[in-house]
Design a protein around this motif. Sequence first.
Motif: not given
Length: 636
Positions: A529-536
Motif C-alpha cells: 500500500h505504501h509502495v503504490i502511493f510512493a510511486c504515485c
Amino acid sequence: MAGGRPEAQDHPPENGFTPLERPAPRLLQHIDGCVLPALGGFGKHQKQLVVLTWIPALFIGCSQFSDYFLLAQPHGTCVQPLGNDSNWTGSPLQPEWTSGAAAPQLKGNGTGEGFGDGNGMLCACEERRLELQTGLTQNVVTKWNLVCDSAWKVHIAKFSLLVGSIFGYLVMGVMADWFGRHPVLILSVLFMLVFGLSVAFSVNVTMFSTLRFFEGFCLAGLALSLYVLRIELCLPGWRFSMTMVASFLKVGGQLLMPAAAALCRYWPNGDDWQVLQIAIISPFVLMLPYVWIFQESLRWLLATQHYKRSKAMMLRIARKNQVDMTTERSEVLAELEQELHRKPQRTCIVKMMSTRNLWKNIVVLCVNSLTGYGIHHCFARSMLDPEAQPTALCHADYYTMAGIALATCLALCPAVGLMGRRGGLLAFMIITALASLLQLGLLNLIGKYSLRHDTVLRDTLNRKFSVAFSVIGMFSSHAVSTLSIFFCAEITPTVIRGGGLGLVLASAGFGMLTAPIMELHNQKGYFLHHVIFACCTLLCIICLLLLPEPRGQPLPESLADGETFTRRPLLHPGEQHLLLAKCDRDYSRVHDTPLHLTATGGATVAVATALAAVPASYALATGGEVIGNHAMANGV
C-alpha cells in the motif's frame, strides 16, 4: 457614447451583424476585472458573507473527526475467563488488548484492530470490562459490544461516513452547478440537522451506520457549497488568504473535540456519546438564518446568464457597499439591460470531457488529492509505536495530528506567497516523495550495512528516523491535499466549479477510505500500500509541471475561459520572441552567392535577369514569346 465606449446596439449588416443579432457582452464576462470593481470590489457586503462562511468551518471540523471518539476501541480487562469461577484481572492478557487500543489515535478514524481477528485470549473471556481512553465513558463500541466477532461492524460504521461524503461531493457538486450554490447550502443544512440528530437516537449499529451515511452526504454538500461560495465572493488577491482562515478554523474544531468529549463524560445518564453527537450537530442550527442572509452567487448567475436575477442582486450589493451606480459604473448595468432577453444556460460537469486541457488539469489534481490523503495514513501508521501502552496522555497522538495540520496551514501561507500555487504544490509533493522513499528503503539499507553488529542501536535509530520522516511526510502530504483542492477551485470554470471541486474532494475521500480498508484486513499488505502511493507521488511530480499558475488571475467563467488556463512557457515571452526572431532570416538574395551560382549555373541567373527587364505589359501582349526569344539569345 457612455464613458468613451460605444453603446451596444443593433449593428448594420455591413459590420458583420444582422439587425436581429447582438454582440456578446464584453463587460459581464469579466467579473473580476469589471463587474465586481464596479460594485465596490471586495467591499463590506462580500466581507460579511465570507465571515459567515468561516463560522461553519469550526462545526465541520468537529463532525469530520467525531469518529475518533464515537468509534474508538476500548481498553479491556478479562474479569472472568471461561472455565474459571473466580473473578480476576489478567495482566498477561492486557497487552494484546491494549495494542488495539493504542492504535486508534493516529488511524484517521478512531478504531484499532485488537478485536479484529476474534482469536485473542480476551475474546475467550466470559466477562469483560471495557474502558475508553478517549474521554467518554461509553461509545458505540461499548454500548453494543462491538468486539471480537462483531468488530467488523465498527469498520462498516466508519465506511458509512466516508462513503456518504464521497457520494455527497459528487452529487451535490453537480447540483450546485445546475441549481445554484444557495439551494445546495440550505438543503444540506436542513438535512444535516435531521440525520445528524437522528444518529444520536440510533437503536442498533445498523441504524447508526445508515444514518451516518446520510450525515456524511449532507456534510459533504455543506462543505462544498461553502467552499465554492467563499472562492466566488473574493477578488484574486483575497482568495487564498480567506480560504486559509477557514482551514485554521477547521483545525480548531479538531482541537476542540477532546475537550467536548471530556465535558460530555459527566452526563448523568451515562449515554455521553449521544450527548456528544447532539453537541456536534446542534450548532448547525445557527445556519438556518442563512436562508435569508445568503443570496445566490452573483458570479454563477452571470456565468449561466441568469441576467434578471443578476440585476437585482447587483443593485443590492452596490447599495450595501455604498456605491453610486448612476455614474460611469452604470456602464455594467447598461450592458446588463441589453442582455435581459437571453435565456439561462446551465452546464454539466460531463461537458468537461469535450475540452482539450481542462479535463487533464482536473484529473491531475484528483490524483494529487487521492495520493496526498492516501499516503498520509501510511505516514500516520508508521509514526505509531506498536508496543506503546495506554497512558494518561491518551490524546497525545490525536493532538500530534492536529498540531501537524496546524503547522501545515501556517507553512502554506508563506510558501504559496513565494512560490505560487503550482510551485508550492510541486515543492510539497517532492518533500512527500522523498520522505516516503527514505522511509521505505534507505534507512534499512543504512542500518544493515553500517550497524550490522549492533542490532539494538540499529533498531533504535531506524525507529527514530522513521518517526521523523513520518512527521515530515504527514506535514507535506496534508499540504498537498489542501493545496490541490484550492488549486482545482481556481482553475475550474464557474459553470462547472461545483462538479470539478466535487471530483477532487471525492478523490480525497477515496484516499481517506484506504485507512479503514487496511484496518479491516488487519494491516495486511500495508507495505505494498505504501509502495503504490510512493510511486504515485513520483508520477504526480511529473504531471504537476503541466498545470497552469492561477495566482493573481481572474477566475474562469466559461469552458472557453478554462481552456485559456494553460501552462506558461519556460522562457519569458520577450526572450521567446527574440529567439524566434533570430531564426526569421531573409533568404531572398541567396541566389547571389557564389555557391548558389555554381550549383545552378550562371545561365539561370541570366534568364532571371532578362525576364526581370521585360515590361509586364509587353510580356502579356506577346503571349510569352518574348521569354523564348530572350532565352535563345542567351544560349539557353
